[in-house]
Design a protein around this motif. Sequence first.
Motif, PDB file in Angstrom:
ATOM      1  N   VAL A 114      11.002 -32.103 -31.584  1.00  0.00           N
ATOM      2  CA  VAL A 114      11.948 -31.008 -31.520  1.00  0.00           C
ATOM      3  C   VAL A 114      13.082 -31.394 -32.356  1.00  0.00           C
ATOM      4  N   ARG A 115      13.344 -30.683 -33.313  1.00  0.00           N
ATOM      5  CA  ARG A 115      14.301 -30.882 -34.254  1.00  0.00           C
ATOM      6  C   ARG A 115      16.013 -30.489 -33.576  1.00  0.00           C
ATOM      7  N   ARG A 116      16.112 -29.832 -32.904  1.00  0.00           N
ATOM      8  CA  ARG A 116      17.514 -29.528 -32.305  1.00  0.00           C
ATOM      9  C   ARG A 116      17.232 -29.334 -30.936  1.00  0.00           C
ATOM     10  N   GLU A 131      13.496 -20.443 -25.714  1.00  0.00           N
ATOM     11  CA  GLU A 131      12.404 -19.799 -24.763  1.00  0.00           C
ATOM     12  C   GLU A 131      11.778 -18.632 -25.349  1.00  0.00           C
ATOM     13  N   ALA A 132      12.425 -17.761 -26.024  1.00  0.00           N
ATOM     14  CA  ALA A 132      12.133 -16.546 -26.682  1.00  0.00           C
ATOM     15  C   ALA A 132      10.760 -16.827 -27.670  1.00  0.00           C
ATOM     16  N   LEU A 133      10.937 -17.979 -28.454  1.00  0.00           N
ATOM     17  CA  LEU A 133      10.007 -18.447 -29.177  1.00  0.00           C
ATOM     18  C   LEU A 133       8.557 -18.686 -28.552  1.00  0.00           C
ATOM     19  N   GLN A 134       8.894 -19.387 -27.285  1.00  0.00           N
ATOM     20  CA  GLN A 134       7.785 -19.723 -26.409  1.00  0.00           C
ATOM     21  C   GLN A 134       7.044 -18.502 -25.697  1.00  0.00           C
ATOM     22  N   TYR A 162      14.555 -26.000 -34.806  1.00  0.00           N
ATOM     23  CA  TYR A 162      14.178 -26.352 -33.626  1.00  0.00           C
ATOM     24  C   TYR A 162      12.731 -27.188 -33.540  1.00  0.00           C
ATOM     25  N   PHE A 163      11.844 -26.572 -34.555  1.00  0.00           N
ATOM     26  CA  PHE A 163      10.472 -27.454 -34.587  1.00  0.00           C
ATOM     27  C   PHE A 163      10.216 -27.547 -36.013  1.00  0.00           C
ATOM     28  N   SER A 164       9.219 -28.446 -36.377  1.00  0.00           N
ATOM     29  CA  SER A 164       8.780 -28.899 -37.632  1.00  0.00           C
ATOM     30  C   SER A 164       7.534 -28.003 -37.960  1.00  0.00           C
ATOM     31  N   LYS A 165       6.859 -27.553 -36.980  1.00  0.00           N
ATOM     32  CA  LYS A 165       5.645 -27.158 -37.136  1.00  0.00           C
ATOM     33  C   LYS A 165       5.351 -26.346 -35.750  1.00  0.00           C
ATOM     34  N   LYS A 166       4.319 -25.511 -35.975  1.00  0.00           N
ATOM     35  CA  LYS A 166       3.600 -24.740 -34.757  1.00  0.00           C
ATOM     36  C   LYS A 166       3.473 -25.608 -33.365  1.00  0.00           C
TER      37      LYS A 166
END
Length: 204
Positions: A8-10, A22-25, A59-63
């Motif tokens: 998790v980048r941030r 949370e919206a991405l999840q 927030y994320f480096s990859k899916k």
Amino acid sequence: MKNPEIQVRRKPRQSRAKLTQEALQESFVRLLHERAAHDITIREITDLAGVGLGTFYEYFSKKEDLIALTIHRQVKNNAEDLKTYAQSLIKLSTNLSFQDYLKQVIHYQLEQIQAQQFLWAQTFLLERQISNIESYRKSYEMMVQMWQSILVPFIQNTEQVKGISLNVQRVCYGFVSQTLLVEPEFREWKNLKFEIIKAIILGK
């Protein structure tokens, strides 16, 4: 190929950032109802969440990191919900036997899993595809500790409660995960509950 631990980048320290994550999840989970995880693109996830690609990469480096965090939170939410339910049982009854207590907790856990059956079936599948052994161990240990906190009102001996908690997790996780992996649309929940309780309480 297994991925390293969740990257998790941030971390979302502010409420708005947390809501974005949370919206991405939630967007990923909604897309899972349409097709397999490997067919879902990051662009589709961000479009559905109403954010840009840049926000995703904050927030994320990859899916796979998003998927791993989604799995972790699904397990964590279940553990917290189950502990809350167990605490309510203790508060509401002063004359509850250990067996009845454990039966009710297991019944509640299965009800919660059945209510989100599709998501749990996907969680168990993705757990095998995405999670590395360290992430898996952490999630498993979290559930064992959950059972320890649930069982400690009835079992004060530290070593005994650890052993029983581990066995309860082994049985519950084994029965449910294997069932949903083989049969994602499983319907015989009453029979499954009976078999789990028989295995734990009766040792058969």
